[in-house]
Design a protein around this motif. Structure first.
Motif, short mmCIF file in Angstrom:
data_model
loop_
_atom_site.label_atom_id
_atom_site.label_comp_id
_atom_site.label_asym_id
_atom_site.label_seq_id
_atom_site.Cartn_x
_atom_site.Cartn_y
_atom_site.Cartn_z
N ARG A 1 0.87 -1.33 0.14
CA ARG A 1 -0.01 -0.01 0.17
C ARG A 1 0.88 1.22 -0.06
NH1 ARG A 1 -3.75 -1.97 4.91
NH2 ARG A 1 -5.03 -3.50 3.51
N THR A 2 0.32 2.22 -0.63
CA THR A 2 1.10 3.53 -0.56
C THR A 2 0.14 4.54 0.39
OG1 THR A 2 2.02 3.43 -2.64
CG2 THR A 2 1.71 5.53 -1.94
N VAL A 3 0.76 5.08 1.31
CA VAL A 3 -0.03 6.24 2.07
C VAL A 3 0.45 7.49 2.13
CG1 VAL A 3 -0.48 6.60 4.66
CG2 VAL A 3 -0.32 4.25 3.87
N ASN B 1 4.40 19.17 10.39
CA ASN B 1 5.63 18.54 11.48
C ASN B 1 6.73 17.52 10.79
OD1 ASN B 1 6.73 17.01 13.45
ND2 ASN B 1 4.75 16.87 14.38
N MET B 2 7.86 18.46 10.57
CA MET B 2 8.84 17.81 9.71
C MET B 2 9.62 16.63 10.40
SD MET B 2 9.03 19.25 6.87
CE MET B 2 7.15 19.47 7.14
N ALA B 3 9.47 16.36 11.80
CA ALA B 3 9.92 15.21 12.73
C ALA B 3 9.14 14.15 12.05
CB ALA B 3 9.83 15.52 14.07
N ALA B 4 7.95 14.16 12.15
CA ALA B 4 6.85 13.02 11.74
C ALA B 4 7.25 12.73 10.30
CB ALA B 4 5.47 13.39 12.01
N VAL B 5 7.43 13.81 9.42
CA VAL B 5 7.29 13.40 8.04
C VAL B 5 8.59 12.58 7.91
CG1 VAL B 5 8.11 14.32 5.78
CG2 VAL B 5 6.22 15.32 7.29
N GLN B 6 9.68 12.88 8.59
CA GLN B 6 11.36 12.42 8.47
C GLN B 6 11.14 10.79 8.91
OE1 GLN B 6 13.96 15.56 9.78
NE2 GLN B 6 14.81 15.21 7.67
N SER C 1 9.63 8.06 3.14
CA SER C 1 10.72 7.80 2.63
C SER C 1 10.96 8.90 1.37
CB SER C 1 11.15 6.46 1.85
OG SER C 1 10.01 6.00 1.15
N LYS C 2 9.67 9.08 0.68
CA LYS C 2 9.95 10.23 -0.33
C LYS C 2 9.00 11.38 0.13
CE LYS C 2 11.47 7.24 -3.68
NZ LYS C 2 12.80 7.47 -3.86
N GLY C 3 9.07 12.54 -0.46
CA GLY C 3 8.47 13.81 -0.17
C GLY C 3 8.10 14.44 -1.29
N HIS D 1 9.97 17.55 -5.35
CA HIS D 1 9.82 16.13 -5.06
C HIS D 1 11.14 15.27 -4.86
CE1 HIS D 1 10.29 14.52 -9.10
NE2 HIS D 1 9.87 15.60 -9.60
N GLY D 2 11.05 14.04 -4.30
CA GLY D 2 12.34 13.41 -3.96
C GLY D 2 12.39 12.94 -2.60
N GLU D 3 13.58 12.47 -2.37
CA GLU D 3 14.09 11.82 -1.10
C GLU D 3 13.70 12.64 0.00
OE1 GLU D 3 16.23 11.17 2.50
OE2 GLU D 3 17.02 12.77 1.10
N VAL D 4 13.05 12.24 1.13
CA VAL D 4 12.49 13.09 2.12
C VAL D 4 13.28 14.16 2.80
CG1 VAL D 4 12.63 11.44 4.01
CG2 VAL D 4 10.50 13.01 4.02
#
Length: 192
Positions: A7-9, A15-20, A24-26, A37-40
């Protein structure tokens, strides 16, 4: 949620701490368009670079309201040279305010609140200065949330304003790389 089941979520947050930790991608959106876009880690850095361009004086352009904040300013330099400097924040109101709380929250580079301080204004007040003590913050980029409120009634709330940087040349923690936190707390150490 997505591990092992193909699955893709899509996780949307400031909140950058949660994102990191979760991604894996952003993808960085600006005005509804993909700007990066690219590596988180790369995308998070672009987001933080963009948001750190705030001026050290914030003028509130929202319509004037009761117990409203007119401006917030970091007094002095926007780039503090060491942790032994006090950081002074001047808050001006549209009109004299009474019986109202003013709150200042310090936000770190990952958009996480480091601490909050609250002061109760009892009598006529046109401006207030909040002073962050010296020897408290470690090197990094910070910004502020500032609000006026009484109990659960919020009058004005300004988010992620007045960014500043602490460049530490003298602190004994400066030799450590990586994330060592935001605060220097002098804890008591003793033998058992």
């Amino acid at each position: 949620i997505s591990k092992g089941e193909g699955r893709t979520v899509l996780f949307v947050s400031h909140n950058m701490a949660a994102v990191q930790n979760l991604c894996s991608k952003g993808i960085l959106l600006e005005n509804g368009m993909v700007s990066w876009h690219g590596e988180v880690g790369f995308v998070v850095n672009k987001y933080l670079d963009n948001s750190s361009s705030n001026a050290n004086k914030f003028l509130n352009i929202k319509p004037k309201i009761v117990n409203g904040i007119k401006s917030v300013e970091i007094l002095g330099n926007k780039k503090f040279q060491n942790h032994s400097e006090k950081i002074k924040i001047k808050i001006e109101f549209y009109e004299n305010i009474n019986n109202c709380n003013i709150g200042v929250a310090l936000i770190n580079n990952n958009k996480v609140k480091v601490f909050t301080t609250v002061f109760n204004i009892k009598f006529n007040c046109k401006s207030k200065i909040c002073e962050i003590p010296s020897d408290l913050l470690l090197k990094g980029n910070y910004s502020l949330d500032v609000a006026t409120f009484i109990e659960n009634n919020i009058y004005d709330y300004l988010s992620d304003i007045c960014s500043f940087e602490l460049v530490d040349f003298v602190n004994d923690y400066k030799i450590y790389s990586g994330n060592i936190g935001d605060l220097k707390i002098n804890c008591k150490w003793s033998d058992e």
